[in-house]
Design a protein around this motif. Structure first.
Motif, short mmCIF file in Angstrom:
data_model
loop_
_atom_site.label_atom_id
_atom_site.label_comp_id
_atom_site.label_asym_id
_atom_site.label_seq_id
_atom_site.Cartn_x
_atom_site.Cartn_y
_atom_site.Cartn_z
N SER A 141 25.85 -23.13 -15.54
CA SER A 141 24.66 -23.22 -16.04
C SER A 141 24.03 -24.76 -15.99
O SER A 141 23.16 -25.27 -16.12
CB SER A 141 24.32 -22.77 -17.32
N ASP B 1 21.67 -17.22 -20.37
CA ASP B 1 22.89 -16.21 -20.46
C ASP B 1 23.84 -16.71 -21.17
O ASP B 1 24.86 -16.22 -21.84
CB ASP B 1 23.31 -16.16 -19.02
N LYS C 262 25.02 -15.44 -25.67
CA LYS C 262 26.46 -14.75 -25.89
C LYS C 262 27.28 -15.02 -27.11
O LYS C 262 28.33 -14.75 -27.10
CB LYS C 262 27.30 -14.99 -24.46
#
Ligand code: TPP
Ligand code: SF4
Ligand code: MG
Length: 342
Positions: A259, A293, A297
């Motif tokens: 990312s 994402d 998490k």
């Protein structure tokens, strides 16, 4: 015998591992620790000393990697190991290197390559011990590696925010509440780039992530063989402090790199290069993943709403599109224009 001015500890020969099958089986950080299940920093210790080999002395400042690794009468370290105070990884590195150098110069021990690795956490290294690390990187007459294992909090004392804690993360110093959802408004400190830019005689500064284990070990070997003081910043997912399932540690490291939050780069002999997946992102060969994402998490970001995620994404986009060197140097250049931006 050489004069005191010219005597140096001989450098080791540590060729890069060409693939995982070439990595030796011997371990120098084994069983006997009591880190949490899924602790990436424990893996970092294991890979660090595996890459260095048996003729290594490890110095460690206070933090999880001291406390959890030195229970009375039990330790995972197979190589000689010494504890040092929380902010003194830099001083310990220089002192130990100077001690070995003097013993070899006086003929009290054999002159042979001995790796000196001094590690610190982000609290101990990016905050409290930054000045000692800076001083250590100026002493070019000593060979050593300082490794900062960054679990993004003062983890050992129950997850307090450090200068390396990411924006908005829930810590025991920055809990999300009703009145203030985001308490930690500081953007993560860019420690490796700061040290590389500020120490022009230091021959190696790099960032690593243990999710890419062979790349990780080869950066350790490069830092130990190049000569002089060196610095490596390791990105270490921490299931306890970040609040995720321990089996996801490896994936968490990959997501941070993919990312674009934690770019992999090295400055070797004053040449900066991105490597691994970060290089592929910069070249357009690897898609940069949305940070959503990665964030969602982890329990430490569970209070984020869409605006928070958008803000975070925009900051990372800036790192990759507006910075002089993507993810490394947080400014552009306009050196001949002395007017402030409109
Ligand atoms: C001078 C000093 N202040 C405070 C402490 C208490 N203390 C011990 S470990 C620790 C946390 C260190 O955090 P970090 O360096 O990030 O390592 P981690 O625990 O996260 O592995 C603190 C505050 C100490 N040992 N020494
Ligand atoms: S708190 Fe984090 S860094 Fe410390 S031992 Fe547990 S997983 Fe490892
Ligand atoms: Mg820490």
């Amino acid at each position: 015998m050489d004069s005191p001015e010219t005597t140096t500890i001989p450098l080791p020969v540590l060729e890069p591992f060409k693939g995982v099958k070439r990595v030796p089986l011997e371990e120098y950080y084994t069983s006997g620790h009591r880190t949490c299940q899924g602790c990436e920093s424990a893996l970092v210790m294991k890979l660090m000393v595996k890459a260095a080999g048996p003729r290594t002395v490890v110095l460690g400042s206070t933090g999880c990697m001291y406390v959890a690794n030195t229970t009375y009468y039990s330790t995972p370290w197979v190589v000689p190991w010494m504890h040092t105070q929380l902010g003194s990884s830099g001083s310990a590195a220089v002192g130990t290197a100077a001690g070995y150098k003097a013993l070899m110069r006086k003929g009290k021990i054999k002159a042979e390559p001995i790796n000196i690795i001094s590690f610190c956490g982000d609290g101990g290294g990016a905050d409290m011990g930054l000045s000692a690390i800076s001083a250590a990187l100026q002493h070019t007459e000593y060979n050593h590696l300082i490794l900062l294992y960054d679990n993004e909090s003062y983890a050992n004392t129950d997850i307090q925010a450090s200068g390396s804690t990411p924006y908005g993360a829930y810590t025991s110093f920055s809990p999300a509440g009703k009145a203030k959802r985001i308490l930690n408004r500081r953007w993560k400190k860019n420690t490796a780039a700061m040290l590389a830019a500020g120490h022009s005689e230091c021959r190696y500064v790099g960032t690593v992530c243990a999710s890419y284990a062979v790349d990780f070990m080869n950066r350790i070997r490069k830092a130990l063989t190049i000569g002089g003081p060196t610095f490596i910043h390791s990105f270490d997912p921490c299931p306890k402090g970040w609040d995720y399932d321990p089996m996801l540690s490896h994936e968490m490291g990959e997501l941070a790199v993919l990312s674009g939050i934690f770019p992999l780069f090295e400055v070797e002999d004053h040449q900066l290069r991105l490597y691994g997946k970060s290089k592929q992102i910069a070249e357009g060969r690897q898609k940069r993943l949305p940070v959503r994402d990665y964030l969602l998490k982890q329990g430490r970001f569970a209070h984020f709403n869409d605006d928070d995620i958008d803000y975070y994404q925009a900051k990372i986009d800036d790192m990759w599109t507006k910075w002089l060197i993507p993810g490394v140097l947080p400014f552009g250049t306009d050196i001949l224009n002395d007017q402030p931006p409109a």
